[in-house]
Design a protein around this motif. Structure first.
Motif, PDB file in Angstrom:
ATOM      1  N   THR A 134      -4.753  -3.628   4.445  1.00  0.00           N
ATOM      2  CA  THR A 134      -6.036  -4.024   2.718  1.00  0.00           C
ATOM      3  C   THR A 134      -7.337  -5.400   2.732  1.00  0.00           C
ATOM      4  OG1 THR A 134      -4.351  -3.019   1.519  1.00  0.00           O
ATOM      5  CG2 THR A 134      -6.519  -3.945   0.513  1.00  0.00           C
ATOM      6  N   TYR A 180      -0.660   2.597   7.632  1.00  0.00           N
ATOM      7  CA  TYR A 180      -2.017   2.127   6.894  1.00  0.00           C
ATOM      8  C   TYR A 180      -2.799   1.553   7.310  1.00  0.00           C
ATOM      9  CZ  TYR A 180       1.129   4.531   3.237  1.00  0.00           C
ATOM     10  OH  TYR A 180       1.358   5.770   2.115  1.00  0.00           O
ATOM     11  N   ASP A 232      -3.849  -3.154  -5.412  1.00  0.00           N
ATOM     12  CA  ASP A 232      -3.217  -3.356  -4.471  1.00  0.00           C
ATOM     13  C   ASP A 232      -3.762  -4.635  -3.726  1.00  0.00           C
ATOM     14  OD1 ASP A 232      -2.222  -3.608  -1.659  1.00  0.00           O
ATOM     15  OD2 ASP A 232      -2.911  -1.679  -1.058  1.00  0.00           O
ATOM     16  N   THR A 234       0.747  -1.178  -0.087  1.00  0.00           N
ATOM     17  CA  THR A 234      -0.409   0.132   0.357  1.00  0.00           C
ATOM     18  C   THR A 234       0.724   1.362   0.613  1.00  0.00           C
ATOM     19  OG1 THR A 234      -1.913  -1.174   0.998  1.00  0.00           O
ATOM     20  CG2 THR A 234      -1.642   1.305   0.926  1.00  0.00           C
TER      21      THR A 234
END
Length: 220
Positions: free
Chosen positions: A55, A52, A79, A37
């Motif tokens: 994901t 972050y 991603d 990411t």
């Protein structure tokens, strides 16, 4: 009857302005926590953050490149979540991809050991139109940590054994080699696309010749 080729989603011709606009889908894959990411955000937004969110499934961002005066390229960087490895959903996420960056954390041996399985999964599910492998780069990420657990000769051997033509030491934090890696992929995708277009034109020419010969062969 028109012999014009059907429009491809990745090849939109803006004939009014004599411009070609291309859309390429790139995959960013590798284990959880290797910095995928961060790489995508650094490349598309020019920013870095050490915080972050995880994901879930897959996410993507877009980068627009003005490759030359007549060519605009829109890159979709997908991603793929690290826990999606080898799952059913990777086939869905990989669809229509034309290149990939395979990422590992240079400070964590386990992420390098996983690269082989990621590569196998990718090559099993994605090929170019002619059946050949898509361009792939290997990214030894998080070089800014300065605690490499993998020797350079190990990376070189892996690339040689698995037919990966290029690898880069990268750091999303320091913006090291991110642009270079993506530039390399774009160049190779364009080269493959040009080769494919040449093959298409040859096949079209062969069809025309056959039609012309058939038209001249009249019974006496």
């Amino acid at each position: 009857m028109s012999l014009r080729k059907p429009r491809r989603d990745s090849d939109v011709i803006l004939s009014k302005y004599n411009q070609k606009e291309l859309l390429f889908k790139f995959l960013i894959i590798g284990d959880y926590g290797v910095g995928k990411t961060a790489i995508v955000r650094r490349y598309t937004e020019g920013k870095f953050s050490s915080n972050y969110k995880i994901t879930i499934g897959a996410d993507f961002a877009i980068k627009t490149l003005y490759w030359d005066p007549n060519t605009k390229i829109n890159l979709q960087l997908w991603d793929i979540a690290g826990h999606e490895r080898f799952g059913y959903m990777t086939r869905v996420y990989y669809k229509y991809a034309v290149a990939a960056a395979l990422v590992f954390d240079i400070s964590r041996v386990a992420t390098f050991q996983s690269v082989k399985k990621w590569l196998s999964d990718l090559r099993e599910k994605v090929t170019l139109q002619d059946g050949s492998s898509i361009p792939i780069v290997l990214l030894a990420n998080k070089y800014d940590i300065q605690q490499s657990a993998i020797q350079t000769d190990q990376i070189i051997k892996f690339c040689k054994d698995n037919k990966i033509c290029k690898w880069f030491i990268t750091s999303a934090k320091d913006n090291l080699n991110i642009d270079n890696a993506m530039y390399y992929l774009v160049e190779n995708v364009l080269r493959a696309k040009i080769d494919d277009d040449i093959r298409d034109s040859i096949r079209l020419r062969e069809t025309l010749l056959i039609d012309e010969n058939n038209g001249c062969c009249k019974s006496q």
